[in-house]
Scaffold this active site. Structure first.
Site, PDB file in Angstrom:
ATOM      1  N   LYS A 292       0.831  -1.212   0.000  1.00  0.00           N
ATOM      2  CA  LYS A 292       0.000   0.000   0.000  1.00  0.00           C
ATOM      3  C   LYS A 292       0.863   1.258   0.000  1.00  0.00           C
ATOM      4  CE  LYS A 292      -4.281  -1.989   1.559  1.00  0.00           C
ATOM      5  NZ  LYS A 292      -3.886  -3.403   1.748  1.00  0.00           N
TER       6      LYS A 292
HETATM    7  C1  LIG Z   1      -4.492  -4.473   1.042  1.00  0.00           C
HETATM    8  C2  LIG Z   1      -3.736  -5.759   0.952  1.00  0.00           C
HETATM    9  C3  LIG Z   1      -4.087  -6.778   0.030  1.00  0.00           C
HETATM   10  C4  LIG Z   1      -5.328  -6.681  -0.856  1.00  0.00           C
HETATM   11  O1  LIG Z   1      -5.206  -5.713  -1.848  1.00  0.00           O
HETATM   12  P1  LIG Z   1      -6.515  -5.190  -2.633  1.00  0.00           P
HETATM   13  O2  LIG Z   1      -6.070  -4.005  -3.379  1.00  0.00           O
HETATM   14  O3  LIG Z   1      -7.514  -4.846  -1.559  1.00  0.00           O
HETATM   15  O4  LIG Z   1      -6.999  -6.294  -3.493  1.00  0.00           O
HETATM   16  C5  LIG Z   1      -3.301  -7.908  -0.050  1.00  0.00           C
HETATM   17  N1  LIG Z   1      -2.222  -8.064   0.752  1.00  0.00           N
HETATM   18  C6  LIG Z   1      -1.836  -7.120   1.643  1.00  0.00           C
HETATM   19  C7  LIG Z   1      -0.651  -7.369   2.507  1.00  0.00           C
HETATM   20  C8  LIG Z   1      -2.577  -5.934   1.774  1.00  0.00           C
HETATM   21  O5  LIG Z   1      -2.199  -5.003   2.675  1.00  0.00           O
END
Ligand SMILES: *Cc1c(COP(=O)(O)O)cnc(C)c1O
Length: 491
Positions: A129
């Site tokens: 993120k």
């Molecule tokens: C947010 C997240 C996901 C999922 O990603 P999306 O964009 O919601 O599909 C997967 N793995 C981790 C570690 C995350 O923080």
């Protein structure tokens, strides 16, 4: 480049298109839809070849300028150069180059195909993120300064999103973050990450309740439109368009690093929850990036896998949503999925609206083409490259062990879901890139179960739990949080 809502029919007021800067600070469109560009910008083979030699920051600039056409080029270049540095993305393993920002590592190159891991977790909170959120922090600061405005981000977190938002917004002029989290319910590492921030524009509020209580408080405050407007309250959730578009960049980076000429193809497997990450892959593919397959990997919360296997989209009730060892993928519905649905139904806003209305009223829709279904567009998913698979807790433990034994690296639980599913979709001649979404240190409890040893922590994180913490504790009380916000925004 102009943006429209996925639900904007010519009759509706929101038909009038918006610029990138107009939707930067926005969440949902006023009609409840999500913003998308009127058409996807296209990338030529010549451009792709020219981009091969670019740094990550310069590549980000080239891609973003196709979407953020109302930000002057020089400003955008400065923003991407400030964001994508080896200092910000410095948590690479010893054998990886931080300068690449998202380095690739070939795990396997056998008769079944090539399996590659793309590291996206070298940012400050050790999860992917940060790739988008760090840019968002700089974009927000830039846009707010331009309009001499301020923004108070208010959200709830059970771990990942909240910390990524705080590390992106810390010290940013014009921005404050008020983040609710369930008191005592996060891991010691996760609370330490957030609560050790000493920046005066970051406010951590530990609520004496569970995550749902926190979310209900956010909803209650957001429903008070007068309060929301007066205190300039906004969010940074996963439907934010700028977050999605920032994620498009690493699909290009991964492709360019794994190939030598633009007539070659690659596939991606993406650990998926809210469909934000893989939606960016879909957009990259629509722009002309030669992606063969986009494989959505889910955990036991298999809303997306079920859709891609059967054509039925069925959101889950709270009681059907499992708490798993890949918790960032524990979703009951996929908030970005509407963006793909819009393309799948031929960019028909009235039909998109009707399908999403059915989700709200009846909990889902059916595009399988079976008698009584809502349509037959599911059969087109293959044309968009989509495939899927699912992984369970036992699969995660096995995969973490196998990857550790075979390649000597420790992967996190979400990435393990990705590797498990990717193995079932290998194809000779088409490299499969699995997106690493977090570092193992973030989910150490499961690593300890799988391997019997602790996950390695990047330098600087060794004693994070011992750092002084800054947070307030509050009961589940909407009036209390409102007066706390009012007191600290001074508005
Ligand atoms: C947010 C997240 C996901 C999922 O990603 P999306 O964009 O919601 O599909 C997967 N793995 C981790 C570690 C995350 O923080």
């Amino acid at each position: 480049m102009q943006y429209v809502s996925t639900r904007a029919t010519s009759a509706s007021a929101e038909r009038n298109p918006q610029q990138f800067s107009d939707i930067l600070l926005a969440g949902l469109a006023p009609d409840g839809g999500l913003y998308l560009p009127e058409e996807y910008p296209q990338v030529t083979a010549a451009e792709l070849d020219a981009w091969r030699a670019l740094s990550y920051a310069d590549l980000a600039y080239e891609i973003l300028r196709k979407f953020a056409t109302d930000i002057p080029d020089a400003d955008l270049r400065a923003l991407t150069a400030k964001t994508y540095t080896a200092q910000v993305y410095c948590n690479a393993r010893a054998d990886e180059s931080t300068a690449q920002i998202t380095p690739l590592r070939v795990l396997e190159d056998g008769p079944q195909g090539k399996l590659i891991l793309q590291a996206l977790s070298n940012g400050p909170t050790l999860a992917f993120k940060d790739m988008a959120m760090q840019l968002l922090g700089n974009l927000f600061e830039y846009a707010l300064a331009r309009n001499d405005d301020a923004l108070n981000i208010f959200g709830a977190t059970s771990g990942d999103t909240g910390s990524a938002a705080e590390y992106a917004m810390r010290g940013k002029r014009g921005v404050r973050v008020f983040m609710l989290s369930p008191h005592g319910k996060m891991s010691a590492f996760q609370s330490a990450q957030m609560f050790s921030l000493q920046d005066p524009n970051i406010f951590n509020i530990a609520v004496e309740g569970v995550f749902d209580d926190c979310q209900d408080m956010v909803k209650a405050v957001s429903n008070d439109l007068e309060f929301k407007a007066r205190h300039k309250i906004g969010t940074v959730n996963s439907i934010n368009w700028a977050r999605v578009v920032a994620q498009v960049v690493y699909y290009f980076r991964g492709y360019l690093a794994a190939t030598t000429a633009s007539d070659q193809k690659v596939s991606f497997t993406v650990p998926s929850g809210n469909f934000g990450n893989i939606c960016a892959g879909h957009i990259a593919r629509m722009m002309g990036l030669p992606i063969d397959r986009l494989v959505a990997a889910t955990n036991e919360n298999d809303v997306l896998d079920e859709f891609f296997r059967t054509g039925r989209y069925r959101v889950r009730k709270a009681a059907e949503t499992f708490h798993t060892s890949s918790p960032s993928m524990d979703i009951s519905k996929a908030s970005n999925f509407e963006r793909f649905v819009y393309d799948l139904v031929g960019r028909d806003p009235a039909r998109t609206h009707a399908l999403m209305h059915k989700v709200e009223q009846e909990g889902g829709f059916d595009l399988s083409g079976q008698p009584g279904s809502d349509g037959d567009e599911w059969k087109r998913c293959g044309q968009y490259g989509f495939a899927s698979g699912k992984s369970t807790h036992a699969d995660r433990l096995d995969t973490i062990r196998e990857v550790n034994d075979d390649y000597g690296i420790t992967i996190d639980t979400h990435t393990a879901d990705g590797i498990k599913v990717a193995r079932a979709h290998l194809k000779p001649g088409v490299p499969m890139i699995v997106l690493e979404t977090a570092l193992a240190a973030k989910f150490n409890e499961t690593i300890l179960d799988a391997l019997g040893t602790d996950a390695e922590r990047p330098a600087g994180f060794e004693n994070i739990e011992a750092l002084p913490q800054r947070f307030v504790v509050m009961p589940v009380d909407v009036e209390r949080i409102k007066s706390y916000i009012a007191q600290h925004t001074g508005l």
